[in-house]
Design a protein around this motif. Structure first.
Motif, PDB file in Angstrom:
ATOM      1  N   ILE A  26       0.875  -1.173   0.000  1.00 39.60           N
ATOM      2  CA  ILE A  26       0.000   0.000   0.000  1.00 39.60           C
ATOM      3  C   ILE A  26       0.910   1.220   0.000  1.00 39.60           C
ATOM      4  N   GLU A  27       0.691   2.125  -0.932  1.00 32.31           N
ATOM      5  CA  GLU A  27       1.462   3.366  -0.993  1.00 32.31           C
ATOM      6  C   GLU A  27       0.639   4.485  -0.384  1.00 32.31           C
ATOM      7  N   ARG A  28       1.225   5.171   0.562  1.00 26.17           N
ATOM      8  CA  ARG A  28       0.556   6.282   1.231  1.00 26.17           C
ATOM      9  C   ARG A  28       1.083   7.610   0.705  1.00 26.17           C
ATOM     10  N   GLY A  29       0.256   8.631   0.815  1.00 32.75           N
ATOM     11  CA  GLY A  29       0.656   9.980   0.429  1.00 32.75           C
ATOM     12  C   GLY A  29       1.379  10.662   1.564  1.00 32.75           C
ATOM     13  N   LEU A  30       1.620  11.950   1.428  1.00 33.02           N
ATOM     14  CA  LEU A  30       2.284  12.709   2.487  1.00 33.02           C
ATOM     15  C   LEU A  30       1.485  12.668   3.772  1.00 33.02           C
ATOM     16  N   ASP A  31       0.172  12.743   3.657  1.00 30.19           N
ATOM     17  CA  ASP A  31      -0.718  12.565   4.807  1.00 30.19           C
ATOM     18  C   ASP A  31      -0.870  11.054   4.984  1.00 30.19           C
ATOM     19  N   ASN A  33      -2.824   9.206   6.281  1.00 28.69           N
ATOM     20  CA  ASN A  33      -4.181   8.659   6.150  1.00 28.69           C
ATOM     21  C   ASN A  33      -4.611   8.533   4.696  1.00 28.69           C
ATOM     22  N   ASN A  34      -3.893   9.181   3.797  1.00 26.16           N
ATOM     23  CA  ASN A  34      -4.228   9.173   2.380  1.00 26.16           C
ATOM     24  C   ASN A  34      -3.527   8.008   1.685  1.00 26.16           C
ATOM     25  N   ILE A  35      -4.301   7.060   1.167  1.00 27.74           N
ATOM     26  CA  ILE A  35      -3.726   5.928   0.441  1.00 27.74           C
ATOM     27  C   ILE A  35      -3.723   6.276  -1.042  1.00 27.74           C
ATOM     28  N   VAL A  36      -2.543   6.206  -1.638  1.00 24.29           N
ATOM     29  CA  VAL A  36      -2.357   6.616  -3.027  1.00 24.29           C
ATOM     30  C   VAL A  36      -2.623   5.474  -4.001  1.00 24.29           C
ATOM     31  N   ALA A  37      -2.087   4.274  -3.703  1.00 21.66           N
ATOM     32  CA  ALA A  37      -2.221   3.165  -4.650  1.00 21.66           C
ATOM     33  C   ALA A  37      -1.890   1.832  -3.994  1.00 21.66           C
ATOM     34  N   LEU A  38      -2.331   0.777  -4.667  1.00 19.85           N
ATOM     35  CA  LEU A  38      -1.983  -0.588  -4.292  1.00 19.85           C
ATOM     36  C   LEU A  38      -1.020  -1.106  -5.349  1.00 19.85           C
ATOM     37  N   HIS A  39       0.045  -1.795  -4.912  1.00 18.99           N
ATOM     38  CA  HIS A  39       1.064  -2.335  -5.809  1.00 18.99           C
ATOM     39  C   HIS A  39       1.301  -3.808  -5.508  1.00 18.99           C
ATOM     40  N   THR A  40       1.831  -4.541  -6.500  1.00 16.47           N
ATOM     41  CA  THR A  40       2.353  -5.876  -6.229  1.00 16.47           C
ATOM     42  C   THR A  40       3.721  -5.701  -5.584  1.00 16.47           C
ATOM     43  N   GLY A  41       4.211  -6.720  -4.928  1.00 15.47           N
ATOM     44  CA  GLY A  41       5.529  -6.648  -4.305  1.00 15.47           C
ATOM     45  C   GLY A  41       6.661  -6.545  -5.306  1.00 15.47           C
ATOM     46  N   GLN A  57      -5.950  -7.871   2.857  1.00 10.64           N
ATOM     47  CA  GLN A  57      -5.937  -6.410   2.968  1.00 10.64           C
ATOM     48  C   GLN A  57      -5.865  -5.760   1.588  1.00 10.64           C
ATOM     49  N   ALA A  58      -5.136  -6.368   0.661  1.00 11.97           N
ATOM     50  CA  ALA A  58      -5.037  -5.823  -0.694  1.00 11.97           C
ATOM     51  C   ALA A  58      -6.403  -5.874  -1.394  1.00 11.97           C
ATOM     52  N   ILE A  59      -7.099  -6.983  -1.259  1.00  8.38           N
ATOM     53  CA  ILE A  59      -8.432  -7.112  -1.866  1.00  8.38           C
ATOM     54  C   ILE A  59      -9.383  -6.095  -1.253  1.00  8.38           C
ATOM     55  N   ARG A  63     -11.548  -2.975  -2.946  1.00  8.22           N
ATOM     56  CA  ARG A  63     -12.996  -2.825  -2.726  1.00  8.22           C
ATOM     57  C   ARG A  63     -13.337  -1.452  -2.167  1.00  8.22           C
ATOM     58  N   GLN A  64     -12.394  -0.857  -1.435  1.00  6.53           N
ATOM     59  CA  GLN A  64     -12.589   0.488  -0.866  1.00  6.53           C
ATOM     60  C   GLN A  64     -12.168   1.578  -1.845  1.00  6.53           C
ATOM     61  N   GLN A  65     -12.007   1.219  -3.111  1.00  2.00           N
ATOM     62  CA  GLN A  65     -11.694   2.159  -4.194  1.00  2.00           C
ATOM     63  C   GLN A  65     -10.272   2.720  -4.157  1.00  2.00           C
ATOM     64  N   VAL A  66      -9.332   1.998  -3.531  1.00  4.87           N
ATOM     65  CA  VAL A  66      -7.928   2.402  -3.609  1.00  4.87           C
ATOM     66  C   VAL A  66      -7.480   2.122  -5.042  1.00  4.87           C
ATOM     67  N   PRO A  67      -6.871   3.095  -5.705  1.00  3.93           N
ATOM     68  CA  PRO A  67      -6.452   2.882  -7.095  1.00  3.93           C
ATOM     69  C   PRO A  67      -5.377   1.801  -7.208  1.00  3.93           C
ATOM     70  N   ALA A  68      -5.492   0.979  -8.237  1.00  2.44           N
ATOM     71  CA  ALA A  68      -4.471  -0.022  -8.532  1.00  2.44           C
ATOM     72  C   ALA A  68      -3.378   0.643  -9.358  1.00  2.44           C
ATOM     73  N   CYS A  69      -2.140   0.299  -9.089  1.00  2.00           N
ATOM     74  CA  CYS A  69      -1.017   0.818  -9.866  1.00  2.00           C
ATOM     75  C   CYS A  69      -1.217   0.440 -11.335  1.00  2.00           C
ATOM     76  N   THR A  70      -1.017   1.388 -12.211  1.00  2.00           N
ATOM     77  CA  THR A  70      -1.208   1.125 -13.647  1.00  2.00           C
ATOM     78  C   THR A  70      -0.009   0.415 -14.262  1.00  2.00           C
ATOM     79  N   LYS A  71       1.081   0.300 -13.511  1.00  2.00           N
ATOM     80  CA  LYS A  71       2.274  -0.347 -14.048  1.00  2.00           C
ATOM     81  C   LYS A  71       2.319  -1.834 -13.706  1.00  2.00           C
TER      82      LYS A  71
END
Length: 82
Positions: A26-31, A33-41, A57-59, A63-71
């Motif tokens: 899980i990638e977090r932003g500067l805050d 509490n702000n989740i930026v994206a989900l990534h594979t390891g 937790q990834a699933i 479901r909570q609308q965390v963006p998936a990494c486009t890469k």
């Protein structure tokens, strides 16, 4: 020569003791509490503020609308692609 052998031995022991790479991040932003994206390891571009998470937790994050990494496309890897 002894120093070189010792260094190689220490390197092998260190590699053997290294914990396995996480499957999901899980990638977090500067805050924090702000989740930026989900990534594979294995993602090559996860950002600096990541935290390992379980498959469940990834699933849930998707479901909570965390963006998936486009890469690395963790949504596809989890079988949840739109």
């Amino acid at each position: 020569m002894l120093h070189e052998e010792r260094r190689h031995t220490e390197q092998r022991v260190g590699e053997a003791r290294r914990p396995p790479a996480p499957e999901w991040l899980i990638e977090r932003g500067l805050d924090r509490n702000n989740i930026v994206a989900l990534h594979t390891g294995q993602c090559w571009d996860p950002g600096k503020r990541t935290k390992p998470v379980t498959r469940t937790q990834a699933i849930e994050a998707l479901r909570q609308q965390v963006p998936a990494c486009t890469k690395c496309r963790p949504d596809t890897a989890l079988g949840i692609a739109d």
